[in-house]
Design a protein around this motif. Structure first.
Motif, mmCIF file in Angstrom:
data_model
loop_
_atom_site.group_PDB
_atom_site.id
_atom_site.type_symbol
_atom_site.label_atom_id
_atom_site.label_comp_id
_atom_site.label_asym_id
_atom_site.label_seq_id
_atom_site.Cartn_x
_atom_site.Cartn_y
_atom_site.Cartn_z
ATOM 1 N N SER A 75 -14.882 55.527 17.664
ATOM 2 C CA SER A 75 -15.427 56.772 18.226
ATOM 3 C C SER A 75 -14.843 58.013 17.572
ATOM 4 O O SER A 75 -15.305 59.126 17.801
ATOM 5 C CB SER A 75 -15.152 56.823 19.726
ATOM 6 N N GLY A 76 -13.767 57.820 16.766
ATOM 7 C CA GLY A 76 -13.054 58.952 16.191
ATOM 8 C C GLY A 76 -11.790 59.276 16.949
ATOM 9 O O GLY A 76 -10.980 60.098 16.512
ATOM 10 N N LYS A 77 -11.621 58.627 18.089
ATOM 11 C CA LYS A 77 -10.420 58.828 18.901
ATOM 12 C C LYS A 77 -9.195 58.302 18.159
ATOM 13 O O LYS A 77 -9.250 57.262 17.504
ATOM 14 C CB LYS A 77 -10.583 58.098 20.236
ATOM 15 N N VAL A 78 -8.090 59.043 18.249
ATOM 16 C CA VAL A 78 -6.831 58.622 17.628
ATOM 17 C C VAL A 78 -5.788 58.495 18.732
ATOM 18 O O VAL A 78 -5.565 59.449 19.493
ATOM 19 C CB VAL A 78 -6.355 59.640 16.568
ATOM 20 N N VAL A 79 -5.163 57.329 18.828
ATOM 21 C CA VAL A 79 -4.170 57.105 19.884
ATOM 22 C C VAL A 79 -2.921 56.486 19.275
ATOM 23 O O VAL A 79 -2.992 55.781 18.262
ATOM 24 C CB VAL A 79 -4.715 56.179 20.997
ATOM 25 N N PRO A 80 -1.748 56.744 19.851
ATOM 26 C CA PRO A 80 -0.545 56.045 19.391
ATOM 27 C C PRO A 80 -0.713 54.548 19.568
ATOM 28 O O PRO A 80 -1.266 54.084 20.575
ATOM 29 C CB PRO A 80 0.552 56.593 20.311
#
Length: 435
Positions: free
Chosen positions: A344-349
Protein backbone atom coordinates in the motif's frame (compact mmCIF):
# COMPACT_ATOMS: atom_id res chain seq x y z
CA UNK A 1 45.86 -3.13 40.71
CA UNK A 2 43.78 -6.00 39.29
CA UNK A 3 45.02 -8.21 36.47
CA UNK A 4 42.68 -6.66 33.90
CA UNK A 5 43.73 -3.12 34.82
CA UNK A 6 47.36 -4.21 34.71
CA UNK A 7 46.99 -5.57 31.16
CA UNK A 8 45.42 -2.27 30.06
CA UNK A 9 48.32 -0.30 31.55
CA UNK A 10 50.80 -2.68 29.92
CA UNK A 11 49.27 -2.01 26.50
CA UNK A 12 49.56 1.74 26.99
CA UNK A 13 45.99 2.44 28.13
CA UNK A 14 46.45 4.56 31.24
CA UNK A 15 43.38 3.36 33.11
CA UNK A 16 44.41 5.01 36.39
CA UNK A 17 44.59 8.46 34.77
CA UNK A 18 41.39 7.77 32.79
CA UNK A 19 39.51 6.95 35.99
CA UNK A 20 40.75 10.16 37.59
CA UNK A 21 39.68 12.19 34.54
CA UNK A 22 36.25 10.55 34.48
CA UNK A 23 35.82 11.37 38.16
CA UNK A 24 36.76 14.99 37.46
CA UNK A 25 34.15 15.23 34.69
CA UNK A 26 31.48 13.72 36.93
CA UNK A 27 32.24 16.31 39.61
CA UNK A 28 31.23 19.18 37.30
CA UNK A 29 28.00 20.73 38.70
CA UNK A 30 24.87 20.31 36.59
CA UNK A 31 24.64 24.10 36.28
CA UNK A 32 28.05 24.18 34.57
CA UNK A 33 27.51 21.10 32.41
CA UNK A 34 26.17 22.88 29.31
CA UNK A 35 29.42 24.89 29.21
CA UNK A 36 31.47 21.68 29.53
CA UNK A 37 29.60 20.02 26.64
CA UNK A 38 29.84 23.13 24.45
CA UNK A 39 33.57 23.42 25.11
CA UNK A 40 34.30 19.75 24.34
CA UNK A 41 32.22 19.84 21.15
CA UNK A 42 34.10 22.90 19.91
CA UNK A 43 37.47 21.41 20.86
CA UNK A 44 36.98 18.07 19.09
CA UNK A 45 35.68 19.74 15.91
CA UNK A 46 38.56 22.23 15.85
CA UNK A 47 41.08 19.43 16.44
CA UNK A 48 39.87 17.27 13.55
CA UNK A 49 39.46 20.21 11.18
CA UNK A 50 43.12 21.01 11.82
CA UNK A 51 44.70 17.55 12.12
CA UNK A 52 42.45 15.14 10.21
CA UNK A 53 42.47 15.44 6.40
CA UNK A 54 39.44 13.15 6.08
CA UNK A 55 37.31 15.38 8.29
CA UNK A 56 38.83 18.64 7.07
CA UNK A 57 37.73 17.81 3.55
CA UNK A 58 34.14 17.54 4.76
CA UNK A 59 33.93 20.39 7.24
CA UNK A 60 36.69 22.94 6.61
CA UNK A 61 34.31 25.45 5.01
CA UNK A 62 31.83 25.27 7.90
CA UNK A 63 31.78 27.34 11.08
CA UNK A 64 32.69 25.53 14.30
CA UNK A 65 30.02 27.53 16.06
CA UNK A 66 27.02 26.37 13.99
CA UNK A 67 26.80 22.78 15.16
CA UNK A 68 23.73 21.86 13.09
CA UNK A 69 25.56 22.74 9.86
CA UNK A 70 28.31 20.17 10.52
CA UNK A 71 28.07 17.03 8.35
CA UNK A 72 26.50 13.87 9.70
CA UNK A 73 28.86 10.95 9.12
CA UNK A 74 27.37 7.59 8.15
CA UNK A 75 28.95 4.18 8.29
CA UNK A 76 29.22 4.08 4.51
CA UNK A 77 31.27 7.31 4.67
CA UNK A 78 33.82 5.45 6.79
CA UNK A 79 34.18 2.43 4.50
CA UNK A 80 37.59 3.39 3.17
CA UNK A 81 41.13 2.50 4.28
CA UNK A 82 41.78 3.40 7.92
CA UNK A 83 45.03 5.21 7.09
CA UNK A 84 42.97 7.73 5.10
CA UNK A 85 40.84 8.50 8.15
CA UNK A 86 43.49 8.82 10.87
CA UNK A 87 44.55 12.18 12.28
CA UNK A 88 48.11 13.38 11.80
CA UNK A 89 50.53 11.76 14.22
CA UNK A 90 48.46 8.59 14.55
CA UNK A 91 49.20 5.30 12.83
CA UNK A 92 47.63 1.83 13.15
CA UNK A 93 50.54 0.98 15.47
CA UNK A 94 49.97 3.67 18.11
CA UNK A 95 46.17 3.52 18.39
CA UNK A 96 43.52 1.00 19.40
CA UNK A 97 42.22 -0.64 16.19
CA UNK A 98 39.11 -2.79 15.88
CA UNK A 99 36.24 -3.39 13.48
CA UNK A 100 32.49 -3.07 13.81
CA UNK A 101 30.35 -6.20 13.85
CA UNK A 102 28.74 -5.46 10.49
CA UNK A 103 25.23 -6.08 11.83
CA UNK A 104 24.10 -2.82 10.20
CA UNK A 105 25.32 -3.98 6.80
CA UNK A 106 28.18 -1.44 6.79
CA UNK A 107 31.20 -2.95 8.57
CA UNK A 108 34.41 -0.93 8.79
CA UNK A 109 37.71 -0.74 10.69
CA UNK A 110 38.02 2.09 13.18
CA UNK A 111 40.57 3.54 15.59
CA UNK A 112 40.60 5.22 19.01
CA UNK A 113 43.57 6.98 20.52
CA UNK A 114 44.82 5.17 23.61
CA UNK A 115 43.56 7.71 26.12
CA UNK A 116 40.10 7.70 24.54
CA UNK A 117 40.02 3.91 24.73
CA UNK A 118 41.14 4.00 28.37
CA UNK A 119 38.31 6.44 29.10
CA UNK A 120 35.83 4.01 27.53
CA UNK A 121 37.01 1.28 29.88
CA UNK A 122 36.82 3.66 32.83
CA UNK A 123 33.20 4.35 31.88
CA UNK A 124 32.39 0.62 31.74
CA UNK A 125 33.95 0.11 35.16
CA UNK A 126 32.05 3.05 36.61
CA UNK A 127 28.68 1.74 35.38
CA UNK A 128 29.38 -1.80 36.59
CA UNK A 129 30.21 -0.38 39.98
CA UNK A 130 26.60 0.83 40.23
CA UNK A 131 25.72 -2.84 40.74
CA UNK A 132 28.75 -3.79 42.86
CA UNK A 133 30.45 -5.47 39.90
CA UNK A 134 34.21 -5.22 39.34
CA UNK A 135 35.71 -6.24 35.98
CA UNK A 136 38.93 -7.17 37.80
CA UNK A 137 37.33 -9.44 40.38
CA UNK A 138 33.73 -10.31 39.51
CA UNK A 139 33.33 -13.61 37.67
CA UNK A 140 31.32 -13.29 34.45
CA UNK A 141 29.21 -15.90 32.67
CA UNK A 142 29.56 -14.68 29.09
CA UNK A 143 26.98 -15.53 26.40
CA UNK A 144 28.71 -14.40 23.21
CA UNK A 145 29.93 -15.63 19.89
CA UNK A 146 33.57 -16.59 19.43
CA UNK A 147 35.88 -16.85 16.38
CA UNK A 148 36.17 -20.46 15.29
CA UNK A 149 39.63 -20.23 13.70
CA UNK A 150 42.45 -21.52 15.92
CA UNK A 151 44.25 -18.21 16.54
CA UNK A 152 41.09 -16.16 17.03
CA UNK A 153 39.58 -18.77 19.33
CA UNK A 154 42.67 -18.98 21.57
CA UNK A 155 43.01 -15.19 21.66
CA UNK A 156 39.42 -14.77 22.90
CA UNK A 157 39.85 -17.52 25.47
CA UNK A 158 42.99 -15.80 26.81
CA UNK A 159 41.12 -12.48 27.04
CA UNK A 160 38.32 -14.27 28.87
CA UNK A 161 40.77 -15.75 31.37
CA UNK A 162 42.33 -12.33 32.04
CA UNK A 163 38.89 -10.78 32.42
CA UNK A 164 37.61 -13.53 34.77
CA UNK A 165 35.03 -14.58 32.18
CA UNK A 166 33.75 -18.02 31.25
CA UNK A 167 32.34 -17.98 27.74
CA UNK A 168 29.35 -20.00 26.61
CA UNK A 169 29.47 -19.94 22.78
CA UNK A 170 25.96 -19.28 21.49
CA UNK A 171 26.04 -20.87 18.04
CA UNK A 172 24.31 -23.97 19.40
CA UNK A 173 21.64 -23.36 22.02
CA UNK A 174 19.96 -26.75 22.00
CA UNK A 175 18.47 -28.12 25.22
CA UNK A 176 21.45 -30.45 25.55
CA UNK A 177 23.89 -27.51 25.43
CA UNK A 178 21.79 -25.44 27.81
CA UNK A 179 21.76 -28.33 30.28
CA UNK A 180 25.55 -28.12 30.24
CA UNK A 181 25.35 -24.36 30.85
CA UNK A 182 23.14 -24.93 33.89
CA UNK A 183 25.56 -27.54 35.23
CA UNK A 184 28.40 -25.01 35.00
CA UNK A 185 26.38 -22.56 37.10
CA UNK A 186 25.93 -25.28 39.72
CA UNK A 187 29.69 -25.57 40.17
CA UNK A 188 30.98 -22.01 39.49
CA UNK A 189 30.45 -18.94 41.73
CA UNK A 190 29.53 -16.52 38.94
CA UNK A 191 28.80 -12.91 39.93
CA UNK A 192 26.87 -11.92 36.80
CA UNK A 193 25.71 -12.88 33.33
CA UNK A 194 26.60 -10.78 30.28
CA UNK A 195 25.78 -11.28 26.63
CA UNK A 196 23.40 -11.23 23.70
CA UNK A 197 19.82 -10.68 24.76
CA UNK A 198 18.25 -13.46 22.66
CA UNK A 199 20.72 -16.08 23.92
CA UNK A 200 20.14 -15.25 27.57
CA UNK A 201 16.37 -15.16 27.02
CA UNK A 202 16.58 -18.67 25.58
CA UNK A 203 18.45 -19.82 28.69
CA UNK A 204 15.70 -18.28 30.85
CA UNK A 205 13.07 -20.21 28.87
CA UNK A 206 15.05 -23.41 29.43
CA UNK A 207 15.14 -22.71 33.18
CA UNK A 208 11.38 -22.16 33.21
CA UNK A 209 10.89 -25.45 31.42
CA UNK A 210 13.04 -27.20 34.05
CA UNK A 211 11.41 -25.24 36.91
CA UNK A 212 14.76 -23.78 38.05
CA UNK A 213 15.61 -20.38 39.54
CA UNK A 214 19.21 -19.52 38.66
CA UNK A 215 19.90 -17.58 41.88
CA UNK A 216 19.01 -20.72 43.85
CA UNK A 217 21.38 -22.78 41.71
CA UNK A 218 24.15 -20.15 41.87
CA UNK A 219 23.67 -17.99 45.03
CA UNK A 220 26.66 -15.73 44.23
CA UNK A 221 24.85 -14.08 41.27
CA UNK A 222 24.19 -10.33 41.53
CA UNK A 223 22.98 -9.18 38.13
CA UNK A 224 22.46 -9.92 34.43
CA UNK A 225 23.58 -7.47 31.72
CA UNK A 226 22.06 -7.88 28.25
CA UNK A 227 23.40 -6.13 25.18
CA UNK A 228 23.55 -5.96 21.36
CA UNK A 229 19.88 -6.81 20.74
CA UNK A 230 16.46 -5.42 21.64
CA UNK A 231 15.17 -6.14 25.15
CA UNK A 232 11.40 -6.62 25.26
CA UNK A 233 9.44 -6.08 28.47
CA UNK A 234 8.05 -9.62 28.44
CA UNK A 235 11.54 -11.09 28.03
CA UNK A 236 12.86 -8.92 30.86
CA UNK A 237 10.07 -10.11 33.14
CA UNK A 238 10.82 -13.73 32.24
CA UNK A 239 14.53 -13.31 33.01
CA UNK A 240 13.82 -11.54 36.30
CA UNK A 241 11.55 -14.40 37.33
CA UNK A 242 13.89 -17.22 36.29
CA UNK A 243 17.19 -15.64 37.34
CA UNK A 244 16.09 -13.94 40.55
CA UNK A 245 18.46 -10.99 39.97
CA UNK A 246 18.26 -7.49 38.39
CA UNK A 247 18.24 -7.42 34.56
CA UNK A 248 20.32 -4.51 33.24
CA UNK A 249 20.02 -3.17 29.70
CA UNK A 250 23.23 -2.00 28.02
CA UNK A 251 23.51 -0.10 24.75
CA UNK A 252 26.89 0.44 23.17
CA UNK A 253 28.99 0.22 20.03
CA UNK A 254 32.53 -1.02 19.65
CA UNK A 255 33.58 2.22 17.95
CA UNK A 256 32.10 4.43 20.69
CA UNK A 257 31.98 2.40 23.90
CA UNK A 258 28.96 2.60 26.20
CA UNK A 259 26.20 4.84 24.85
CA UNK A 260 23.60 4.14 27.55
CA UNK A 261 23.36 1.94 30.63
CA UNK A 262 20.37 1.25 32.85
CA UNK A 263 20.82 2.93 36.21
CA UNK A 264 19.50 1.83 39.62
CA UNK A 265 16.29 3.80 39.06
CA UNK A 266 15.60 1.83 35.88
CA UNK A 267 16.41 4.72 33.51
CA UNK A 268 18.53 4.19 30.39
CA UNK A 269 21.17 6.80 31.30
CA UNK A 270 23.21 8.17 28.40
CA UNK A 271 26.98 8.54 28.76
CA UNK A 272 27.18 12.33 28.81
CA UNK A 273 30.76 12.40 30.10
CA UNK A 274 32.45 11.09 26.97
CA UNK A 275 29.73 11.37 24.34
CA UNK A 276 27.20 13.86 23.01
CA UNK A 277 24.03 12.17 21.77
CA UNK A 278 21.49 13.81 19.46
CA UNK A 279 18.22 12.65 17.88
CA UNK A 280 17.84 13.91 14.30
CA UNK A 281 15.20 13.57 11.60
CA UNK A 282 15.90 12.25 8.09
CA UNK A 283 17.05 15.73 7.05
CA UNK A 284 19.62 15.75 9.87
CA UNK A 285 17.70 18.34 11.87
CA UNK A 286 17.18 18.02 15.65
CA UNK A 287 13.78 16.72 16.76
CA UNK A 288 11.99 17.75 19.99
CA UNK A 289 12.77 15.64 23.06
CA UNK A 290 10.44 12.66 23.22
CA UNK A 291 10.26 12.41 19.41
CA UNK A 292 11.73 9.38 17.62
CA UNK A 293 14.60 9.93 15.22
CA UNK A 294 18.06 8.82 14.18
CA UNK A 295 20.58 8.43 17.00
CA UNK A 296 23.65 10.53 16.20
CA UNK A 297 26.69 10.39 18.48
CA UNK A 298 29.80 12.53 18.90
CA UNK A 299 32.86 11.12 20.67
CA UNK A 300 34.22 14.08 22.64
CA UNK A 301 37.68 12.62 23.29
CA UNK A 302 38.74 10.49 20.32
CA UNK A 303 41.48 12.45 18.55
CA UNK A 304 42.76 9.58 16.40
CA UNK A 305 39.56 9.21 14.38
CA UNK A 306 36.58 11.57 13.95
CA UNK A 307 33.26 10.35 15.24
CA UNK A 308 31.54 13.72 15.04
CA UNK A 309 27.77 13.68 14.46
CA UNK A 310 28.08 10.00 13.61
CA UNK A 311 24.82 8.26 12.67
CA UNK A 312 25.12 4.91 14.36
CA UNK A 313 22.19 3.43 12.44
CA UNK A 314 19.66 3.18 15.27
CA UNK A 315 16.36 4.91 16.00
CA UNK A 316 15.41 6.14 19.46
CA UNK A 317 14.05 8.95 21.61
CA UNK A 318 15.56 11.07 24.38
CA UNK A 319 13.58 11.91 27.50
CA UNK A 320 11.50 15.07 27.47
CA UNK A 321 13.17 16.05 30.73
CA UNK A 322 16.16 17.82 29.19
CA UNK A 323 19.23 17.38 31.35
CA UNK A 324 22.67 17.59 29.72
CA UNK A 325 24.38 15.92 32.66
CA UNK A 326 21.97 13.00 33.07
CA UNK A 327 20.19 12.53 29.74
CA UNK A 328 17.96 9.48 29.42
CA UNK A 329 17.39 7.35 26.33
CA UNK A 330 13.64 6.98 26.68
CA UNK A 331 13.25 4.43 23.89
CA UNK A 332 15.60 2.39 21.72
CA UNK A 333 13.36 1.41 18.84
CA UNK A 334 15.71 -0.45 16.51
CA UNK A 335 17.97 -0.12 13.51
CA UNK A 336 17.17 2.31 10.70
CA UNK A 337 17.36 -0.54 8.16
CA UNK A 338 14.81 -2.65 10.08
CA UNK A 339 11.88 -1.26 8.11
CA UNK A 340 9.07 -3.11 6.37
CA UNK A 341 7.68 -1.51 3.22
CA UNK A 342 4.17 -2.71 2.36
CA UNK A 343 2.30 -2.89 -1.00
CA UNK A 344 0.00 0.00 0.00
CA UNK A 345 3.05 2.26 0.38
CA UNK A 346 2.86 2.08 4.16
CA UNK A 347 6.24 1.94 5.92
CA UNK A 348 6.44 0.38 9.38
CA UNK A 349 9.29 -0.64 11.69
CA UNK A 350 10.02 -4.34 11.36
CA UNK A 351 9.63 -4.40 15.10
CA UNK A 352 5.88 -3.84 14.65
CA UNK A 353 5.56 -7.14 12.84
CA UNK A 354 7.72 -8.81 15.46
CA UNK A 355 5.54 -7.60 18.33
CA UNK A 356 2.41 -8.91 16.62
CA UNK A 357 3.90 -12.33 16.00
CA UNK A 358 5.53 -12.57 19.40
CA UNK A 359 2.25 -12.02 21.23
CA UNK A 360 0.61 -14.91 19.38
CA UNK A 361 3.16 -17.68 18.99
CA UNK A 362 4.80 -17.63 22.41
CA UNK A 363 1.65 -18.06 24.49
CA UNK A 364 2.13 -21.77 25.26
CA UNK A 365 5.93 -21.85 25.26
CA UNK A 366 6.11 -24.06 22.17
CA UNK A 367 8.11 -21.58 20.09
CA UNK A 368 11.41 -20.67 21.74
CA UNK A 369 12.84 -18.33 19.07
CA UNK A 370 11.85 -16.80 15.78
CA UNK A 371 12.94 -14.26 13.19
CA UNK A 372 11.06 -12.62 10.35
CA UNK A 373 12.37 -12.11 6.82
CA UNK A 374 10.68 -9.87 4.27
CA UNK A 375 11.37 -11.54 0.93
CA UNK A 376 9.06 -9.41 -1.24
CA UNK A 377 6.90 -6.33 -0.79
CA UNK A 378 3.92 -8.52 0.14
CA UNK A 379 5.70 -11.60 1.53
CA UNK A 380 7.08 -12.38 4.98
CA UNK A 381 8.73 -15.59 6.13
CA UNK A 382 8.51 -16.53 9.79
CA UNK A 383 11.40 -18.82 10.69
CA UNK A 384 10.96 -20.42 14.08
CA UNK A 385 12.47 -22.98 16.44
CA UNK A 386 9.88 -25.02 18.33
CA UNK A 387 9.14 -28.36 19.95
CA UNK A 388 6.45 -29.00 17.35
CA UNK A 389 5.27 -27.47 14.12
CA UNK A 390 2.65 -24.73 14.37
CA UNK A 391 -0.81 -26.08 13.60
CA UNK A 392 -3.27 -24.51 11.17
CA UNK A 393 -5.15 -22.63 13.88
CA UNK A 394 -1.92 -21.06 15.21
CA UNK A 395 -0.79 -20.06 11.74
CA UNK A 396 -4.19 -18.53 10.99
CA UNK A 397 -4.08 -16.56 14.25
CA UNK A 398 -0.74 -15.05 13.24
CA UNK A 399 -2.02 -14.21 9.75
CA UNK A 400 -5.15 -12.58 11.22
CA UNK A 401 -3.05 -10.50 13.66
CA UNK A 402 -0.81 -9.43 10.79
CA UNK A 403 -3.81 -8.21 8.77
CA UNK A 404 -5.11 -6.32 11.81
CA UNK A 405 -1.90 -4.48 12.66
CA UNK A 406 -0.29 -4.08 9.21
CA UNK A 407 -2.62 -4.57 6.26
CA UNK A 408 -4.65 -7.22 4.44
CA UNK A 409 -3.57 -9.69 1.77
CA UNK A 410 0.04 -10.21 2.86
CA UNK A 411 1.63 -13.59 2.15
CA UNK A 412 2.93 -15.28 5.30
CA UNK A 413 5.24 -18.29 4.99
CA UNK A 414 6.15 -20.46 7.98
CA UNK A 415 9.39 -22.43 8.27
CA UNK A 416 10.32 -24.57 11.28
CA UNK A 417 14.07 -25.11 11.90
CA UNK A 418 16.07 -27.10 14.45
CA UNK A 419 18.62 -24.31 15.07
CA UNK A 420 18.49 -20.59 14.37
CA UNK A 421 21.18 -19.08 12.15
CA UNK A 422 23.60 -17.14 14.38
CA UNK A 423 26.27 -16.60 11.75
CA UNK A 424 26.91 -13.01 12.86
CA UNK A 425 29.10 -13.96 15.85
CA UNK A 426 26.10 -15.34 17.69
CA UNK A 427 23.70 -12.43 17.28
CA UNK A 428 20.11 -13.10 16.30
CA UNK A 429 18.62 -10.37 14.13
CA UNK A 430 14.88 -10.39 14.73
CA UNK A 431 13.79 -8.76 11.46
CA UNK A 432 15.56 -8.74 8.10
CA UNK A 433 14.35 -7.06 4.95
CA UNK A 434 15.66 -8.69 1.77
CA UNK A 435 14.03 -6.32 -0.68
Amino acid sequence: MGLFNWTLQLKGYDIAFAKAELSRIQSIPASEYPDYIAKKKAEIVAYHKKHNPFYKKRAAHLSDLDWNDLPVLTKSDLQQPLTQRLSKGFTPKNVYVNKTSGSSGHPFVFAKDKFSHALSWASFMDRYDWYDLDVNRSRQARFYGIPLDFVGYRKERLKDWIGKRYRFPVFDLSDEKLAGVLKKFETTPFDYLNGYTSSIVLFAKFLKQKNNILKEVCPSLKACIVTSEMLFDSDKQLMEAQFGIPIINEYGASELGLIAFQNREGHFQVDSELLFVEILDDNNQPVPDGTAGNIVVTSLYNKAHPFIRYAIGDIGTLSQKENLKYPVLEKLIGRTNDIARLPSGKVVPGLTFYYVTKSVIEEDGNVSEFVIEQTAMDTFKIIYKAKRKLNAAEENAIIKATYTYLEDDLNIIFEKVDLMDRSNRGKLKQFVSKI
